[in-house]
Design a protein around this motif. Structure first.
Motif, mmCIF file in Angstrom:
data_model
loop_
_atom_site.group_PDB
_atom_site.id
_atom_site.type_symbol
_atom_site.label_atom_id
_atom_site.label_comp_id
_atom_site.label_asym_id
_atom_site.label_seq_id
_atom_site.Cartn_x
_atom_site.Cartn_y
_atom_site.Cartn_z
ATOM 1 N N LEU A 3 0.827 -1.198 0.000
ATOM 2 C CA LEU A 3 0.000 0.000 0.000
ATOM 3 C C LEU A 3 0.867 1.256 0.000
ATOM 4 C CD1 LEU A 3 -3.261 0.609 1.953
ATOM 5 C CD2 LEU A 3 -1.421 2.290 2.111
ATOM 6 N N ALA A 4 1.873 1.294 0.870
ATOM 7 C CA ALA A 4 2.755 2.462 0.941
ATOM 8 C C ALA A 4 3.553 2.639 -0.345
ATOM 9 C CB ALA A 4 3.700 2.329 2.132
ATOM 10 N N ALA A 5 3.966 1.532 -0.963
ATOM 11 C CA ALA A 5 4.738 1.617 -2.206
ATOM 12 C C ALA A 5 3.913 2.248 -3.315
ATOM 13 C CB ALA A 5 5.217 0.223 -2.620
ATOM 14 N N ILE A 6 2.645 1.858 -3.428
ATOM 15 C CA ILE A 6 1.778 2.425 -4.461
ATOM 16 C C ILE A 6 1.517 3.909 -4.186
ATOM 17 C CG2 ILE A 6 -0.534 2.347 -5.462
ATOM 18 C CD1 ILE A 6 -0.503 -0.698 -4.923
ATOM 19 N N ALA A 7 1.221 4.243 -2.927
ATOM 20 C CA ALA A 7 0.971 5.634 -2.567
ATOM 21 C C ALA A 7 2.195 6.503 -2.855
ATOM 22 C CB ALA A 7 0.584 5.729 -1.093
ATOM 23 N N LYS A 8 3.385 5.958 -2.615
ATOM 24 C CA LYS A 8 4.613 6.710 -2.885
ATOM 25 C C LYS A 8 4.783 6.955 -4.383
ATOM 26 C CE LYS A 8 9.612 6.679 -2.061
ATOM 27 N NZ LYS A 8 10.736 6.000 -1.365
ATOM 28 N N PRO A 30 -7.402 -0.714 9.343
ATOM 29 C CA PRO A 30 -6.350 -1.172 8.426
ATOM 30 C C PRO A 30 -5.067 -0.372 8.606
ATOM 31 C CG PRO A 30 -7.852 0.268 7.258
ATOM 32 C CD PRO A 30 -8.362 0.184 8.677
ATOM 33 N N VAL A 31 -4.290 -0.709 9.621
ATOM 34 C CA VAL A 31 -3.075 0.049 9.940
ATOM 35 C C VAL A 31 -1.909 -0.513 9.118
ATOM 36 C CG1 VAL A 31 -1.576 0.884 11.772
ATOM 37 C CG2 VAL A 31 -3.975 0.345 12.275
ATOM 38 N N PRO A 32 -1.322 0.266 8.207
ATOM 39 C CA PRO A 32 -0.277 -0.271 7.334
ATOM 40 C C PRO A 32 1.084 -0.387 8.020
ATOM 41 C CG PRO A 32 -1.404 1.631 6.354
ATOM 42 C CD PRO A 32 -1.727 1.613 7.813
ATOM 43 N N THR A 33 1.900 -1.270 7.474
ATOM 44 C CA THR A 33 3.342 -1.287 7.745
ATOM 45 C C THR A 33 3.992 -0.640 6.531
ATOM 46 O OG1 THR A 33 3.187 -3.304 9.058
ATOM 47 C CG2 THR A 33 5.364 -2.727 8.187
ATOM 48 N N HIS A 34 4.718 0.450 6.722
ATOM 49 C CA HIS A 34 5.149 1.277 5.603
ATOM 50 C C HIS A 34 6.509 0.868 5.027
ATOM 51 C CE1 HIS A 34 2.164 3.720 7.809
ATOM 52 N NE2 HIS A 34 1.843 4.194 6.625
ATOM 53 N N SER A 35 7.571 1.094 5.768
ATOM 54 C CA SER A 35 8.920 0.944 5.223
ATOM 55 C C SER A 35 9.519 -0.422 5.528
ATOM 56 C CB SER A 35 9.828 2.053 5.769
ATOM 57 O OG SER A 35 9.299 3.331 5.440
ATOM 58 N N ILE A 47 -0.266 8.512 6.295
ATOM 59 C CA ILE A 47 0.759 9.343 5.664
ATOM 60 C C ILE A 47 1.989 8.477 5.432
ATOM 61 C CG2 ILE A 47 2.340 11.276 6.004
ATOM 62 C CD1 ILE A 47 0.135 12.674 7.593
ATOM 63 N N VAL A 48 2.458 8.425 4.194
ATOM 64 C CA VAL A 48 3.683 7.682 3.895
ATOM 65 C C VAL A 48 4.862 8.495 4.427
ATOM 66 C CG1 VAL A 48 5.142 6.684 2.108
ATOM 67 C CG2 VAL A 48 2.646 6.610 1.865
ATOM 68 N N PRO A 49 5.622 7.961 5.372
ATOM 69 C CA PRO A 49 6.687 8.746 6.000
ATOM 70 C C PRO A 49 7.724 9.233 5.001
ATOM 71 C CG PRO A 49 6.215 6.779 7.280
ATOM 72 C CD PRO A 49 5.468 6.635 5.976
ATOM 73 N N ALA A 50 8.182 10.464 5.219
ATOM 74 C CA ALA A 50 9.280 11.095 4.485
ATOM 75 C C ALA A 50 8.916 11.495 3.066
ATOM 76 C CB ALA A 50 10.527 10.211 4.471
ATOM 77 N N GLU A 51 7.641 11.345 2.683
ATOM 78 C CA GLU A 51 7.230 11.796 1.358
ATOM 79 C C GLU A 51 6.555 13.170 1.465
ATOM 80 O OE1 GLU A 51 8.497 10.227 -1.167
ATOM 81 O OE2 GLU A 51 9.321 8.809 0.276
ATOM 82 N N LYS A 52 6.064 13.685 0.336
ATOM 83 C CA LYS A 52 5.673 15.093 0.268
ATOM 84 C C LYS A 52 4.587 15.473 1.264
ATOM 85 C CE LYS A 52 7.121 15.961 -4.493
ATOM 86 N NZ LYS A 52 6.685 16.286 -5.881
ATOM 87 N N GLU A 53 3.584 14.630 1.425
ATOM 88 C CA GLU A 53 2.520 14.961 2.374
ATOM 89 C C GLU A 53 3.081 15.135 3.778
ATOM 90 O OE1 GLU A 53 -2.011 13.539 3.382
ATOM 91 O OE2 GLU A 53 -0.597 12.014 2.695
ATOM 92 N N HIS A 54 3.956 14.234 4.175
ATOM 93 C CA HIS A 54 4.598 14.298 5.484
ATOM 94 C C HIS A 54 5.408 15.580 5.633
ATOM 95 C CE1 HIS A 54 7.176 11.908 8.640
ATOM 96 N NE2 HIS A 54 6.601 12.967 9.149
ATOM 97 N N LEU A 55 6.225 15.871 4.626
ATOM 98 C CA LEU A 55 7.138 17.012 4.721
ATOM 99 C C LEU A 55 6.397 18.342 4.651
ATOM 100 C CD1 LEU A 55 10.095 15.721 2.514
ATOM 101 C CD2 LEU A 55 9.753 15.468 4.975
#
Length: 485
Positions: free
Chosen positions: A40-45, A126-131, A297-305
């Motif tokens: 999920l995080a990979a696609i969102a990124k 649905p709590v994702p595991t991101h990295s 929020i995908v960590p370290a990507e634009k939304e986060h920053l």
């Protein structure tokens, strides 16, 4: 796609904003059942900065997940109903004149349409595991709301939260207001009541990141951004008040004297923070809308920053302009992870002034590691222009300021270099985040000979509209050099 006309009315909840993104081609709907671990995080990124991502039935459950809803600066300005140039002024205005919230009943609060007492977070949400090396599923877009045990005034922040089990979650609290509240409660042997709010409108999300005094409720800043008091409702199991139009609320308590291992986790500097013992939230209830939407929020990507940088910019600009009215603009660069590198535009009046501005900026927020001061002919939101100013107006032997051994960000991994501790042990708190600060005066002299430091420009270039100048549907006959329709 990214240059939209400013909107007239603010969006009251997450769904209105998502509908707007969808109507303007900025929402991608993914296939059902995308796995929560990494996929999920990979696609969102991949979609980051282009489209928000909507995942129906994420992980095979019933709750959809959305991400990337605020991943362009222009989108944030649009949500505020202003141009990008008016973004900081609008946020600053709201921060200086917050509006008290409006309490509503549970029957009027969509976030309490469904109530689960003693709920299991992992079974319900649905709590994702991101990295890659994250130590399990993390809540990354949860607004953590707590009350000051002394004054009763609330604070709002976004903290990373590792879900250890259905009812226990470990939280990272940096040395800011939430941690101060917790330490006060813990000193009294009391738990600190909290709510973790997931899925709010874009303005409330932005307001949560305001750099405000300890007894300023960021929900009141959200109200000012909306132009009307924010509707809030009291939690079912504690005294915390939460945005009534939010999607999901996890109610719980930060337990005194309890610590559990948390991390590693991929943080905003694009590195993993260490595994350490952190404070623990015990979950008492989960309330939500009918058919809720989960925001991650995908960590370290634009939304986060961007969510972290824009409120900081507004605060920093206000701070600097109090002492230096000729400071015109500031920007926390994405390359500096929206926290560490600050660009400052000034209308220079004195040769020593840029260095004073540099020192004032370092005092404004301890996260700032590098400050570059440029002239008023440089756009601080264009990194290439800032680099050009450094390349042509800076000399290291006269224009460089270095301050060693200052307080910096504890999440900057370079601050721990050279410190040696036993395996698995973190540096003591008083040694964490020791950082050198660097300032660069990339301004031209106040007085210079002829056009030595005059920026090259062509008269009329700013007024050119290429759509009016370029002919469409015309070809050239290369044998004769003539045009053909």
């Amino acid at each position: 796609m990214n240059k939209q006309t400013p909107t007239a009315a603010p969006f009251r909840d997450l769904r209105e904003w998502l509908a707007h993104l969808e109507s303007t081609g900025r929402l991608a709907v993914l296939r059902e059942g995308v796995p929560l671990t990494h996929r999920l995080a990979a696609i969102a990124k991949k979609l980051d900065g282009r489209q928000a991502a909507f995942f129906p039935a994420a992980g095979g459950g019933t709750v959809p997940v959305v991400s990337g809803i605020m991943s362009q600066r222009s989108w944030i300005a649009e949500a505020l109903g202003v141009s990008e140039t008016g973004l900081l002024a609008r946020f600053r205005q709201a921060a200086e004149k917050p509006l008290p919230c409006q309490e509503v009943s549970a029957a009027q609060a969509p976030c309490q349409q469904v109530v689960h007492l003693g709920a299991d977070v992992l079974k319900l949400l649905p709590v994702p595991t991101h990295s890659e090396h994250d130590n399990g599923p993390y809540i990354t877009a949860g607004l953590v709301i707590a009350r000051n045990p002394v004054t009763g005034v609330q604070n709002v922040s976004i903290n990373r939260i590792q879900v250890h089990s259905g009812t226990h979650m470990a939280i990272l609290m940096l040395p800011r207001h939430l941690l101060a509240f917790y330490k006060e409660a813990e000193s009294r042997q009391q738990a600190l009541e909290v709510a973790v709010v997931i899925g709010v409108d874009p303005l409330t999300l932005l307001a949560s990141q305001a750099i405000a005094p300890i007894d300023c409720d960021e929900l009141e800043i959200a109200g000012a951004l909306h132009g009307a008091p924010l509707p809030v409702v009291k939690c079912q199991t504690n005294g915390v008040h939460v945005p009534a139009n939010s999607e999901i609320v996890i109610e719980g308590r930060l337990l005194p004297g309890v610590r559990e291992l948390e991390g590693p986790f991929g943080e905003f500097p694009k590195y993993y923070s260490a595994r350490e013992r952190r404070e623990v939230i015990e979950v008492d209830a989960i309330t939500h809308r009918k058919q809720p939407i989960y925001h991650t929020i995908v960590p370290a990507e634009k939304e986060h920053l961007l969510l972290g940088s824009i409120p900081r910019e507004a605060t920093l600009l206000a701070h600097l302009q109090r002492s230096f009215p000729n400071v015109l603009d500031v920007h926390l660069s994405v390359g500096g992870v929206g926290r560490y590198h600050l660009f400052v535009k000034i209308r220079k009046a004195h040769e020593g002034q840029p260095k004073n501005v540099i020192c004032a900026a370092f005092g404004a927020h301890y996260d700032i590691k590098q400050v570059i001061v440029v002239d008023d002919d440089v756009d601080v939101h264009e990194p290439q222009q800032v680099e050009w100013a450094v390349a042509t107006r800076f000399q290291a032997d006269r224009d460089l300021v270095v301050i060693p051994g200052a307080q910096g960000s504890v999440l900057d991994p370079s601050t721990t270099v050279g410190q040696h501790f036993a395996d698995g042990e973190a540096p003591p708190t008083h040694l964490q985040g020791l950082s050198a600060k660097m300032g660069i005066d990339a301004t031209r002299p106040v007085v210079y000979h002829e056009h030595v430091f005059t920026k090259v420009r062509i008269p009329g270039e700013a007024e050119i509209e290429l759509a009016n100048e370029v002919r469409v549907g015309v070809r050239i006959n290369w044998q004769t050099g003539t045009l053909q329709s």
